[in-house]
Design an enzyme around this catalytic site. Structure first.
Site, mmCIF file in Angstrom:
data_model
loop_
_atom_site.group_PDB
_atom_site.id
_atom_site.type_symbol
_atom_site.label_atom_id
_atom_site.label_comp_id
_atom_site.label_asym_id
_atom_site.label_seq_id
_atom_site.Cartn_x
_atom_site.Cartn_y
_atom_site.Cartn_z
ATOM 1 N N ALA A 66 0.729 -0.913 0.109
ATOM 2 C CA ALA A 66 0.463 -0.556 0.204
ATOM 3 C C ALA A 66 0.573 1.231 0.556
ATOM 4 C CB ALA A 66 -0.759 -0.104 1.752
ATOM 5 N N GLY A 112 -0.664 -5.322 0.723
ATOM 6 C CA GLY A 112 -1.882 -5.226 0.253
ATOM 7 C C GLY A 112 -1.977 -6.023 -0.904
ATOM 8 N N GLU A 115 -3.023 -9.356 -0.061
ATOM 9 C CA GLU A 115 -3.733 -9.578 0.008
ATOM 10 C C GLU A 115 -4.784 -9.129 -0.967
ATOM 11 O OE1 GLU A 115 -4.317 -7.755 4.379
ATOM 12 O OE2 GLU A 115 -3.119 -6.841 3.094
ATOM 13 N N GLU A 135 3.540 -6.262 7.433
ATOM 14 C CA GLU A 135 2.910 -4.664 8.427
ATOM 15 C C GLU A 135 3.123 -4.895 9.803
ATOM 16 O OE1 GLU A 135 -0.314 -6.060 4.512
ATOM 17 O OE2 GLU A 135 1.393 -6.585 5.633
#
Length: 260
Positions: A66, A112, A115, A135
């Site tokens: 991200a 992300g 994900e 993260e």
């Protein structure tokens, strides 16, 4: 539709959705997430689209994570809103998409990015791919479904290790972990994935949509997946695709599914 951060290409029923921010290693920002939502919404309504292949531009990254600069100063409430909106608009949207979605993972798929790849119905990786959820090294946890989908795919222990160490695994490990279905050379990734898509397209899209709903039901709290399967199985008998499929089988010919 013209986009700034993604590119879409329809190749005879196979829609390629390409995250195209190479200078940022295809990192996800709010605009990119919104554009992906719009592209998938269009693909859902487009009868010409049978299968979606999701990938990143270039060979360095699928999605390297991200865009941290967008949320570095967020409050707790803003963080919750970010995760909730992202999951609803993209990650859960892809996971429950009624047409098959294959992630072609080229290079880094981190945070992300992993994900998003896990939200796809299955994954093919280039042998230079690196995957991880880093993260915790930022003082965060995965917020786009990573703590849920990773254990479903690789098991609780491996998921805990990947999240806790914030480390990366390579494509070979990802294959061993069942995180990806296939690994191939980088220059063969799209062609290989398209061949799988072409096999999928021979079958009933109506049946595949039902199968997606039934398989996903197994992972929903409070939902009896067996009951969903029974319901979807029964509903299949009322479709034109069922009539065509059984007729073709009994008459020893190739089925031509109407998609109804």
């Amino acid at each position: 539709m013209e986009f700034e951060n993604i590119v879409t290409e329809n190749n005879e029923g196979i829609l390629h959705i390409i995250i195209n921010r190479p200078k940022k290693l295809n990192a996800l920002n709010r605009d990119t997430i919104q554009e992906l939502h719009e592209a998938f919404t269009d693909a859902r309504e487009d009868e010409e689209v049978k299968v979606v292949i999701l990938t990143g531009s270039g060979e360095k990254a699928f999605v390297a994570g991200a865009d941290i600069s967008e949320f570095a100063d967020f409050s707790a409430e803003e963080g919750r809103e970010l995760a909730a909106k992202g999951q609803a608009n993209l990650f859960d949207f892809v996971a429950n998409f009624p047409k098959p979605v294959i992630a072609a993972v080229n290079g880094f798929a981190l945070g992300g990015g992993l994900e998003l790849a896990m939200a796809a119905h299955f994954r093919v990786a280039s042998d230079n791919a690196k995957m991880g959820l880093p993260e915790t090294s930022l003082g965060l946890i995965p917020g786009y479904g990573g703590t849920q989908r990773l254990p479903q795919l690789v098991g609780k222990g491996r998921a805990m290790e990947m999240i806790m160490t914030a480390g990366m695994i390579d494509a070979k490990q990802a294959l061993q972990y069942n995180l990806v279905n296939h690994v191939c050379e980088p220059d063969e990734l799209i062609e290989f994935t398209e061949k799988i898509a072409q096999k999928i397209m021979r079958n009933s899209l109506v049946a595949m949509s039902a199968a997606i709903r039934a398989v996903n039901a197994n992972y929903e709290d409070g939902v009896n997946g067996f009951e969903v399967e029974i319901s979807e199985f029964g509903s299949s008998f009322a479709t034109e695709d069922f009539k065509e499929g059984t007729s073709a089988f009994l008459n020893k010919r190739k089925a031509d599914f109407p998609g109804k």
